[in-house]
Scaffold this active site. Structure first.
Site, mmCIF file in Angstrom:
data_model
loop_
_atom_site.group_PDB
_atom_site.id
_atom_site.type_symbol
_atom_site.label_atom_id
_atom_site.label_comp_id
_atom_site.label_asym_id
_atom_site.label_seq_id
_atom_site.Cartn_x
_atom_site.Cartn_y
_atom_site.Cartn_z
ATOM 1 N N LYS A 291 -15.569 -19.866 59.232
ATOM 2 C CA LYS A 291 -14.573 -20.938 59.597
ATOM 3 C C LYS A 291 -13.637 -20.518 60.623
ATOM 4 C CE LYS A 291 -10.810 -21.690 57.486
ATOM 5 N NZ LYS A 291 -9.337 -21.611 56.924
ATOM 6 N N ASP A 309 -13.421 -26.326 55.905
ATOM 7 C CA ASP A 309 -12.329 -25.949 55.121
ATOM 8 C C ASP A 309 -12.213 -26.812 53.681
ATOM 9 O OD1 ASP A 309 -11.486 -28.566 55.957
ATOM 10 O OD2 ASP A 309 -9.653 -27.957 56.830
#
Length: 420
Positions: A291, A309
């Site tokens: 991420k 997320d």
């Protein structure tokens, strides 16, 4: 004397007198009268013999036998009377009665129950009658409950019933997903990463700090941090306690300080103090995963990437694009729906929408601009006026998360952290 002793005593008064006498003369006279009596009996016609009177001992024995028979009969009758109520009590004891009350009732029934086959006293209720009454009451109650449930169920079902959706094909889902992306692009034309940064190192550090906190709190913390440690070399040489104190507002400051010291030293020692532009290199840094690496690559180096997320994962599941929970599997499935050139901005738009409208606990469905395309419409507040109050940031006329937002941002900048 022998003949007189063998003779049957007479039931007349003279016989009684002769048996009571003690002299020989009296005995002789009794014998003579006995002979005369026999002679007279043989001469006269036969008369009906007088009933014989039982001896006292025999009478007493008969009386004892009769008494025992009567006692046994009474005992048998009593046993029968006891047995019948006990059986009835076993069959009809109410479920709510305790064992003590059951025993008392059985004893009372044994003492007062009539003989088998005798009618019950008027006004008295037998155990069978009590059982029947209880059974009728239970049946009436169950019937009433069943009727009430049957009457309430249709209305409840009708209130909750929603139009059945046809199974969506893969092609239809892809078309709907791309339409959502196009409409989000028109709504959030100003979508951008909501972390303040001026270079790749600052974005890398800010993204690491954003774990388990808001971008607003990170943006309020990083000005003092970057003023003290502007380069990887400076941060790698920082005092751990001083670094922890600076990033304390973001939470988990000890673990985050350890990650910042480790990635700064790795950049200094392995990459010449520069942030690498490849995913394979970025994920080798302490505290950096896919991420964080995609955020840096997409917003600094122009390498398309999908940022999965908590907001992104929640929305793509609500949209019906995937059912996966693992971030890497989510990333792979969403990447197969959209062209690579859309990945970075798609991430920003979905995250923007999740933070402003499609909240985790109470989404503002009634104020959602893409509700007509969402299969999860109705999970949140559907009343337009109530849903409007749930909107956040610029959508709810509130300050944004960046202290230095882009020029095209339509909202107000975030305030600095008090006391800094």
């Amino acid at each position: 004397m022998k003949r007189a002793a063998g003779a049957e005593p007479s039931r007349t008064g003279s016989s009684a007198a002769s048996s009571a006498g003690s002299s020989a003369g009296s005995s002789s006279t009794a014998g003579t009268r006995g002979n005369a009596s026999r002679g007279s009996a043989s001469a006269q016609p036969a008369k009906k013999a007088a009933p014989k009177k039982a001896a006292p001992k025999e009478a007493a024995a008969k009386k004892a036998v009769t008494k025992r028979a009567t006692t046994q009969k009474a005992a048998a009758k009593k046993a029968t009377a006891k047995k019948t109520p006990a059986k009835t009590t076993t069959r009809t004891t109410p479920a709510s009665a305790t064992s003590a009350s059951t025993a008392s009732a059985s004893a009372a029934s044994s003492a007062t129950a009539p003989a088998a086959g005798a009618p019950a006293p008027k006004g008295a209720q037998t155990s069978d009658g009590a059982e029947a009454t209880a059974r009728k009451a239970t049946t009436r109650k169950a019937s009433a409950t069943k009727r009430a449930t049957a009457e309430a169920t249709p209305a409840k079902t009708a209130a909750r019933k929603t139009p059945a959706r046809k199974p969506e094909s893969r092609t239809a889902m892809v078309r709907r997903a791309r339409r959502i992306n196009r409409e989000l692009a028109e709504i959030y034309y100003y979508a951008h990463p909501e972390l303040d940064f001026t270079n790749p190192f600052e974005l890398l550090v800010a993204t690491v700090l954003s774990a388990q906190t808001t971008d607003l709190r990170v943006n309020q913390t990083t000005p003092a941090l970057f003023a003290a440690y502007p380069t990887p070399e400076d941060m790698a040489a920082a005092d751990p306690q001083a670094l922890e104190e600076l990033i304390r507002p973001t939470g988990f400051f000890r673990a985050k300080a350890k990650s910042l010291l480790g990635l700064s030293a790795a950049l200094r020692d392995n990459f010449g103090g520069e942030v690498p532009g490849r995913l394979e290199d970025l994920v080798t840094l302490p505290g950096v995963g896919r991420k964080t690496a995609n955020v840096v690559l997409g917003n600094v180096f122009g390498v398309p990437g999908i940022t999965v997320d908590t907001h992104f994962g929640r929305l793509v599941r609500r949209f019906g694009w995937t059912t996966q929970e693992d971030p890497e599997k989510v990333e792979a499935e969403i990447a197969a729906i959209f062209p690579k050139s859309d990945w970075t901005m798609l991430s920003h738009r979905i995250i923007f929408h999740g933070r402003r409208v499609c909240h985790s606990r109470r989404p503002a469905c009634g104020a959602c601009p893409i509700a007509h395309l969402c299969p999860s419409y109705g999970e949140g507040e559907t009343d337009p006026e109530k849903a409007k109050k749930l909107l956040k940031y610029e959508m709810g006329d509130q300050p944004g998360q960046r202290l230095r937002p882009p020029a095209d941002y339509p909202g107000r900048p975030a305030p600095p952290l008090a006391g800094r």
